[in-house]
Scaffold this motif. Structure first.
Motif, mmCIF file in Angstrom:
data_model
loop_
_atom_site.group_PDB
_atom_site.id
_atom_site.type_symbol
_atom_site.label_atom_id
_atom_site.label_comp_id
_atom_site.label_asym_id
_atom_site.label_seq_id
_atom_site.Cartn_x
_atom_site.Cartn_y
_atom_site.Cartn_z
ATOM 1 N N LEU A 171 -1.129 3.313 21.123
ATOM 2 C CA LEU A 171 -0.078 4.240 20.626
ATOM 3 C C LEU A 171 1.103 3.459 20.005
ATOM 4 C CD1 LEU A 171 0.928 7.513 20.756
ATOM 5 C CD2 LEU A 171 2.054 6.840 22.954
ATOM 6 N N ASP A 212 -13.082 7.860 2.985
ATOM 7 C CA ASP A 212 -12.086 8.897 2.162
ATOM 8 C C ASP A 212 -12.227 10.359 2.620
ATOM 9 O OD1 ASP A 212 -11.600 6.526 0.558
ATOM 10 O OD2 ASP A 212 -12.416 7.407 -1.310
ATOM 11 N N GLY A 213 -12.317 10.446 3.841
ATOM 12 C CA GLY A 213 -12.455 11.800 4.420
ATOM 13 C C GLY A 213 -13.929 12.299 4.420
ATOM 14 N N SER A 221 -5.825 18.049 2.060
ATOM 15 C CA SER A 221 -5.334 17.939 3.428
ATOM 16 C C SER A 221 -4.327 16.588 3.643
ATOM 17 C CB SER A 221 -6.498 17.903 4.608
ATOM 18 O OG SER A 221 -7.004 19.170 4.489
ATOM 19 N N THR A 222 -4.938 15.687 3.273
ATOM 20 C CA THR A 222 -4.213 14.204 3.283
ATOM 21 C C THR A 222 -3.457 13.870 1.840
ATOM 22 O OG1 THR A 222 -5.833 13.657 4.850
ATOM 23 C CG2 THR A 222 -4.110 11.913 4.366
ATOM 24 N N ASP A 223 -4.249 13.866 0.736
ATOM 25 C CA ASP A 223 -4.020 13.729 -0.357
ATOM 26 C C ASP A 223 -3.270 12.402 -0.663
ATOM 27 O OD1 ASP A 223 -4.524 16.305 -1.431
ATOM 28 O OD2 ASP A 223 -2.703 17.144 -0.808
ATOM 29 N N CYS A 224 -3.990 11.216 0.124
ATOM 30 C CA CYS A 224 -3.419 9.896 0.190
ATOM 31 C C CYS A 224 -3.648 9.404 -1.202
ATOM 32 C CB CYS A 224 -3.706 9.438 1.270
ATOM 33 S SG CYS A 224 -5.083 8.140 1.218
ATOM 34 N N LYS A 226 4.550 5.191 11.404
ATOM 35 C CA LYS A 226 5.743 6.265 11.003
ATOM 36 C C LYS A 226 7.126 5.703 10.888
ATOM 37 C CE LYS A 226 3.510 10.355 12.199
ATOM 38 N NZ LYS A 226 3.957 11.478 11.194
ATOM 39 N N ASP A 232 -8.523 14.392 -1.064
ATOM 40 C CA ASP A 232 -9.239 13.101 -1.272
ATOM 41 C C ASP A 232 -10.622 13.049 -1.470
ATOM 42 O OD1 ASP A 232 -6.788 11.946 -1.374
ATOM 43 O OD2 ASP A 232 -7.037 11.157 0.887
ATOM 44 N N GLY A 233 -11.239 14.438 -0.859
ATOM 45 C CA GLY A 233 -12.754 14.703 -0.851
ATOM 46 C C GLY A 233 -13.247 15.231 -2.228
ATOM 47 N N LEU A 268 -0.164 3.026 16.703
ATOM 48 C CA LEU A 268 -0.082 4.322 15.840
ATOM 49 C C LEU A 268 1.418 4.659 15.435
ATOM 50 C CD1 LEU A 268 -2.597 6.783 17.334
ATOM 51 C CD2 LEU A 268 -2.909 5.351 15.410
ATOM 52 N N ASN A 299 -15.561 6.881 8.302
ATOM 53 C CA ASN A 299 -14.873 7.803 7.421
ATOM 54 C C ASN A 299 -14.670 7.080 6.196
ATOM 55 O OD1 ASN A 299 -12.827 9.449 6.179
ATOM 56 N ND2 ASN A 299 -11.659 9.390 8.285
ATOM 57 N N TYR A 342 -10.387 6.271 13.257
ATOM 58 C CA TYR A 342 -10.703 7.414 12.158
ATOM 59 C C TYR A 342 -11.786 7.863 11.829
ATOM 60 C CZ TYR A 342 -5.923 5.796 11.377
ATOM 61 O OH TYR A 342 -4.476 5.448 11.617
ATOM 62 N N PHE A 362 -7.314 10.157 20.392
ATOM 63 C CA PHE A 362 -6.486 9.239 21.076
ATOM 64 C C PHE A 362 -6.401 9.397 22.663
ATOM 65 C CE2 PHE A 362 -2.422 8.611 23.497
ATOM 66 C CZ PHE A 362 -2.344 7.249 23.264
ATOM 67 N N SER A 411 -9.549 5.069 -0.661
ATOM 68 C CA SER A 411 -8.678 4.971 -0.043
ATOM 69 C C SER A 411 -9.052 4.347 1.515
ATOM 70 C CB SER A 411 -8.032 6.308 0.180
ATOM 71 O OG SER A 411 -8.968 7.251 1.076
ATOM 72 N N TYR A 417 -6.462 17.598 11.479
ATOM 73 C CA TYR A 417 -6.184 16.066 11.704
ATOM 74 C C TYR A 417 -5.296 15.667 13.026
ATOM 75 C CZ TYR A 417 -8.448 15.090 7.222
ATOM 76 O OH TYR A 417 -9.534 15.216 6.275
HETATM 77 C C1 LIG Z 1 2.044 9.292 17.253
HETATM 78 C C2 LIG Z 1 1.856 9.390 15.793
HETATM 79 C C3 LIG Z 1 0.902 8.519 15.239
HETATM 80 C C4 LIG Z 1 0.837 8.767 13.811
HETATM 81 C C5 LIG Z 1 -0.352 8.091 13.010
HETATM 82 C C6 LIG Z 1 -0.222 8.270 11.707
HETATM 83 C C7 LIG Z 1 -1.404 7.478 11.082
HETATM 84 C C8 LIG Z 1 -1.728 7.990 9.611
HETATM 85 C C9 LIG Z 1 -2.429 7.130 8.970
HETATM 86 C C10 LIG Z 1 -3.314 8.022 7.701
HETATM 87 C C11 LIG Z 1 -4.065 7.097 7.079
HETATM 88 C C12 LIG Z 1 -4.774 8.289 6.006
HETATM 89 C C13 LIG Z 1 -5.595 7.519 5.351
HETATM 90 C C14 LIG Z 1 -6.383 8.515 4.558
HETATM 91 C C15 LIG Z 1 -7.567 9.122 4.441
HETATM 92 C C16 LIG Z 1 -8.114 10.346 3.399
HETATM 93 O O1 LIG Z 1 -8.702 9.773 2.381
HETATM 94 C C17 LIG Z 1 -8.752 11.130 4.562
HETATM 95 C C18 LIG Z 1 -9.472 12.560 3.439
HETATM 96 O O2 LIG Z 1 -8.174 13.288 2.992
HETATM 97 P P1 LIG Z 1 -8.377 14.685 2.550
HETATM 98 O O3 LIG Z 1 -8.121 15.520 3.976
HETATM 99 O O4 LIG Z 1 -7.256 15.029 1.614
HETATM 100 O O5 LIG Z 1 -9.648 14.815 1.892
HETATM 101 N N1 LIG Z 1 -7.948 11.456 5.441
HETATM 102 C C19 LIG Z 1 -8.106 11.336 6.842
HETATM 103 O O6 LIG Z 1 -9.275 10.811 7.012
HETATM 104 C C20 LIG Z 1 -7.304 11.888 7.672
HETATM 105 C C21 LIG Z 1 -6.842 10.782 8.539
HETATM 106 C C22 LIG Z 1 -5.680 11.358 9.400
HETATM 107 C C23 LIG Z 1 -5.652 10.664 10.571
HETATM 108 C C24 LIG Z 1 -4.433 11.264 11.408
HETATM 109 C C25 LIG Z 1 -4.483 10.741 12.792
HETATM 110 C C26 LIG Z 1 -3.390 11.333 13.435
HETATM 111 C C27 LIG Z 1 -3.066 10.644 14.934
HETATM 112 C C28 LIG Z 1 -2.289 11.325 15.968
HETATM 113 C C29 LIG Z 1 -2.409 10.777 17.379
HETATM 114 C C30 LIG Z 1 -1.422 11.378 18.169
HETATM 115 C C31 LIG Z 1 -1.392 10.443 19.556
HETATM 116 C C32 LIG Z 1 -0.316 11.361 20.301
HETATM 117 C C33 LIG Z 1 -0.123 10.770 21.693
HETATM 118 C C34 LIG Z 1 0.925 11.251 22.455
#
Ligand SMILES: CCCCCCCCCCCCC/C=C/[C@@H](O)[C@H](COP(=O)(O)O)NC(=O)CCCCCCCCCCCCCCC
Ligand SMILES: Nc1ncnc2c1ncn2[C@@H]1O[C@H](COP(=O)(O)OP(=O)(O)O)[C@@H](O)[C@H]1O
Ligand SMILES: [Ca+2]
Length: 524
Positions: A422, A493-494, A230-233, A429, A187-188, A425, A491, A283, A309, A276, A301
Motif C-alpha cells: 500500500l 496496454d489493458g 478508461s485510463t487514456d494513459c 499519487k 489505450d485499447g 501504491l 496486462n 496489474y 489489493f 504503455s 479499475y
Molecule cells: C491507494 C491509491 C493507490 C493508487 C495507485 C494508482 C496507480 C495507478 C497506476 C496507473 C498505471 C496505468 C497504466 C496504464 C495502463 C493502460 O494502458 C491500461 C488500459 O487503459 P484503457 O482502459 O484506457 O484502455 N489501463 C490499466 O491497465 C488500468 C490500470 C489501473 C490500475 C488501477 C489500480 C488502482 C489501485 C487501487 C488500490 C487501492 C488500494 C486501497 C487500499 C485501501
C-alpha cells in the motif's frame, strides 16, 4: 519574392479599439497591440504554426459606431494554452474599412499556413463507441469534427462494430491517401490502430513479426489519439492531459512525437505490441477482474484494484535482462522526458544510423552489459515503455521514463506485506519516490525475459479441465481452494496476453504520434 518576406503592418480594429497588427513571415508570427491602450500595453502574439484557420467575416458589424460604415473583417482562429497542458481554440476578429487590405491580410495568412507542410489534410478516423463512458461518438462529433472542418481537414470516419474492426481494416485500406490515422477511444483502441499499422507495414515489407530479433519497419503515418477511454494513459503521457479538444489541436497543427514500441513474443511466436504498461501480477490481476465489470466504466479499475489489493497475491518466476547504457538516463532521474527531450533526440540520430546500417547489411555492435538474472517472488513485474502518467497517477508508474529513447523501465516489486505494498501504491499519487523502498527495484533495459516458475507447458486440454474445476470450487478465495493462484497474466496496454512466459524487446521510435511530449512552460 522579397516583399513576401517583409512584415505586413496595418492599423486594424479589434473590438472597437485601434490596433497595430503585424504579420512577420521571418518570425513567423501574427502579433497585435492596442495603439491607445486604456491601461498597460499588451502585445498579443501567435506563432503561425499555432494558427488553426483564417476566415472572412461575412456578417456586417451592427453596433451604432460602425453601422454607417461598410466595414470588412476577418477572423483568425488559433490554439491558446489554457491551464495544465490544456489547449483551447481562441479567435480574434480584425476590422478595417478597406476591402482590399482585408483581402491582402487573409491571403498573406493563408500563404503562410500553406507553408506549414507537416499539417494533415486527410485523416482516417476510427471511433470505439464502447470505450470508457461510451461517449466516443459524441466526443468526436461535438468537440473534434467541428475543429477539423474549421481547419479544412477532410476525414473518413469509421465507428467500429466489433473488437479488431479497426485493426483488420488497416490491413486492407489504401493508406496512401491519408496523412494520419486517428483513434477515438482508450489505450485499447489505440493499441488496435497501432497493431493494424505496424502489422500492415511489416506485411508490406515482408518482415516476419514472429521473429523476435527482426528489425521492424517503422510506420510513417502518424497516429492521433482523441481520449475517450478508461485510463487514456498514452494520450496523457504524450500530451500532458486527456482532453479531446487539446488532442484535436495538436493533430491540426501537425505535431510530431516519436514513440518506442515493445514487441512481446512467446516461444518465437508474436503475441502483441505494447506502448504503455506491460504488467504481470498486480496489474494483470486488476485487468482480469475488471473485464468482468466493464459495465462500470472507468471505475471498474478502482473496484478491481481494491479487490486485488486485498487478495494480496505474489507470483514466482525468473526475470532476465541487460541494463541499458547510462547515456540513456536512469529511472531514478529527477528530470522527466519533455518536449524536445535531448535523450530522445540522440536516439533519433542513432536509430537513423542503425536503419541505414541494416539497409546496407552492415554488422551491428551492441554495447550493453551482462545479463542479470533475478529469481524471486513478486507482487508485480511492470515494464513501463513511457511514464504511464494518467489522471489516476499524474507522475505515472515510472516518472522518468522516456517516450522515444529506445528503453523500458522494468519495475520489480518483491513479495512484501500488505502495508508495504500500500505504501508503494500510495506513492504513485504523491510526491514521494515509489522506488525508494527495500522491496522495489527498477532497471532501465532494452529487452527482458520472464519465465514463471510453474511451467505453462501442460497439455491445454488438461489445463482447461483444471481451470473449470478450480472455478467451481475456488470463487476467488484461493487460500481455502488450494489452487494457490500460481500464475498471473500479463496486462498489455489493458489487454490480456495468453501466455505468462514472454520475451520483450523495445523497438526505438517505431511509431509517430500527433503530439509533442510534455511542455515545461505550460500555464500552471
Ligand atoms: C491507494 C491509491 C493507490 C493508487 C495507485 C494508482 C496507480 C495507478 C497506476 C496507473 C498505471 C496505468 C497504466 C496504464 C495502463 C493502460 O494502458 C491500461 C488500459 O487503459 P484503457 O482502459 O484506457 O484502455 N489501463 C490499466 O491497465 C488500468 C490500470 C489501473 C490500475 C488501477 C489500480 C488502482 C489501485 C487501487 C488500490 C487501492 C488500494 C486501497 C487500499 C485501501
Ligand atoms: N465496436 C466495438 N465493440 C466492442 N469492442 C470494441 C469495439 N471497438 C473496439 N473494441 C475493443 O474494446 C476494447 C476496449 O477499448 P478501449 O478503447 O481500450 O476502452 P477502455 O479504455 O474503456 O478499455 C478494446 O479491446 C477494443 O479492441
Ligand atoms: Ca482498454
Amino acid at each position: 519574392m522579397e516583399s513576401a518576406r517583409r512584415p505586413l503592418v496595418s492599423q486594424l480594429w479589434v473590438k472597437n479599439r485601434r490596433n497595430e497588427a503585424v504579420l512577420d513571415p521571418e518570425r513567423p508570427a501574427l502579433s497585435w497591440k492596442e495603439l491607445q491602450p486604456k491601461s498597460g500595453r499588451v502585445c498579443h502574439s501567435v506563432p503561425i504554426s499555432e494558427i488553426i484557420a483564417v476566415e472572412t467575416e461575412q456578417k456586417r458589424y451592427n453596433s451604432d459606431t460602425w453601422q454607417k460604415f461598410n466595414h470588412h473583417a476577418f477572423t483568425v482562429h488559433y490554439a491558446q494554452r489554457a491551464q495544465k497542458h490544456c489547449w483551447r481554440c481562441s479567435a480574434v476578429t480584425f476590422w478595417c474599412k478597406d476591402e482590399e487590405l482585408c483581402h491582402q491580410w487573409i491571403q498573406a495568412i493563408k500563404k503562410l499556413l500553406e507553408l506549414q507542410t507537416s499539417r494533415p489534410k486527410h485523416l482516417l478516423v476510427y471511433i470505439n463507441p464502447y470505450g470508457g463512458k461510451q461517449q466516443g461518438k459524441q466526443i468526436y462529433e461535438q468537440k473534434v469534427a467541428p475543429l477539423f472542418s474549421l481547419a479544412s481537414i477532410t476525414t473518413d470516419v469509421i465507428v467500429t462494430e466489433r473488437a479488431n474492426h479497426a485493426k483488420d481494416d488497416l490491413f486492407e485500406v489504401n493508406l496512401e491517401k491519408y496523412d494520419g490515422v486517428i483513434s477515438v477511444g482508450g489505450d485499447g483502441m489505440f493499441s488496435e490502430v497501432m497493431h493494424g499499422l505496424i502489422g500492415r507495414m511489416q506485411k508490406d515489407s515482408s518482415i516476419d513479426q514472429n521473429n523476435p530479433s527482426a528489425p521492424l519497419a517503422p510506420c510513417n503515418l502518424r497516429i492521433g489519439i482523441i481520449p475517450a477511454g478508461s485510463t487514456d494513459c498514452i494520450c496523457y503521457a504524450t500530451v500532458g492531459i486527456n482532453d479531446p479538444v487539446t488532442s484535436a489541436l495538436h493533430i491540426i497543427i501537425g505535431d510530431l512525437q516519436h514513440m518506442d514500441v515493445c514487441s512481446v513474443h512467446h516461444n518465437n511466436t508474436f503475441l502483441k505490441y505494447s506502448v504503455s504498461l506491460l504488467g504481470y501480477g498486480f496489474y494483470g490481476d486488476v485487468l482480469k477482474d475488471s473485464e468482468k465489470n466493464r459495465w462500470m466504466g472507468p471505475t471498474r479499475y478502482d473496484f478491481s484494484g481494491f479487490k486485488t489489493f486485498l487478495s494480496h497475491h505474489y507470483y514466482e518466476g525468473t526475470v532476465s535482462f541487460q541494463q541499458a547504457n547510462q547515456t540513456l538516463g536512469s529511472p531514478r532521474d529527477k528530470s522527466t522526458c519533455q518536449s524536445g527531450c535531448y535523450i530522445c533526440k540522440q536516439s533519433t540520430q542513432e536509430v537513423e544510423e542503425k536503419r541505414k546500417r541494416h539497409h546496407y547489411n552492415l554488422e551491428e555492435t551492441e554495447d550493453d552489459g551482462d545479463w542479470k538474472v533475478i529469481r524471486g517472488k513478486f507482487m508485480a513485474i511492470n515494464a513501463a515503455n513511457m511514464s504511464c502518467a494518467c489522471p489516476r497517477s499524474p507522475k505515472g508508474l515510472s516518472p522518468a521514463a522516456h517516450l522515444a529513447a529506445g528503453t523500458i523501465d522494468l519495475i520489480l516489486v518483491r513479495r512484501c506485506s500488505r502495508l508495504n505494498f500500500l505504501r508503494h501504491l500510495v506513492r504513485h499519487k504523491n510526491q514521494d519516490d515509489q522506488f525508494d523502498l527495500a522491496f522495489v527495484e527498477v532497471y532501465r533495459v532494452k529487452t527482458f525475459l520472464f519465465t514463471p516458475k510453474h511451467s505453462e507447458n501442460e497439455d491445454t486440454d488438461n489445463k482447461d479441465v483444471r481451470k473449470k474445476h478450480f472455478n467451481q470450487i475456488c470463487n476467488g478465495n484461493h487460500s481455502s481452494c488450494g489452487c494457490n493462484h500460481v500464475n498471473s497474466i500479463w496486462n498489455c496496454d489493458g489487454e490480456a496476453l495468453d501466455h505468462a512466459a514472454v520475451e520483450v524487446r523495445v523497438h526505438c521510435q517505431l511509431i509517430k504520434l500527433f503530439a509533442r511530449g510534455i511542455e515545461e512552460d505550460s500555464k500552471p
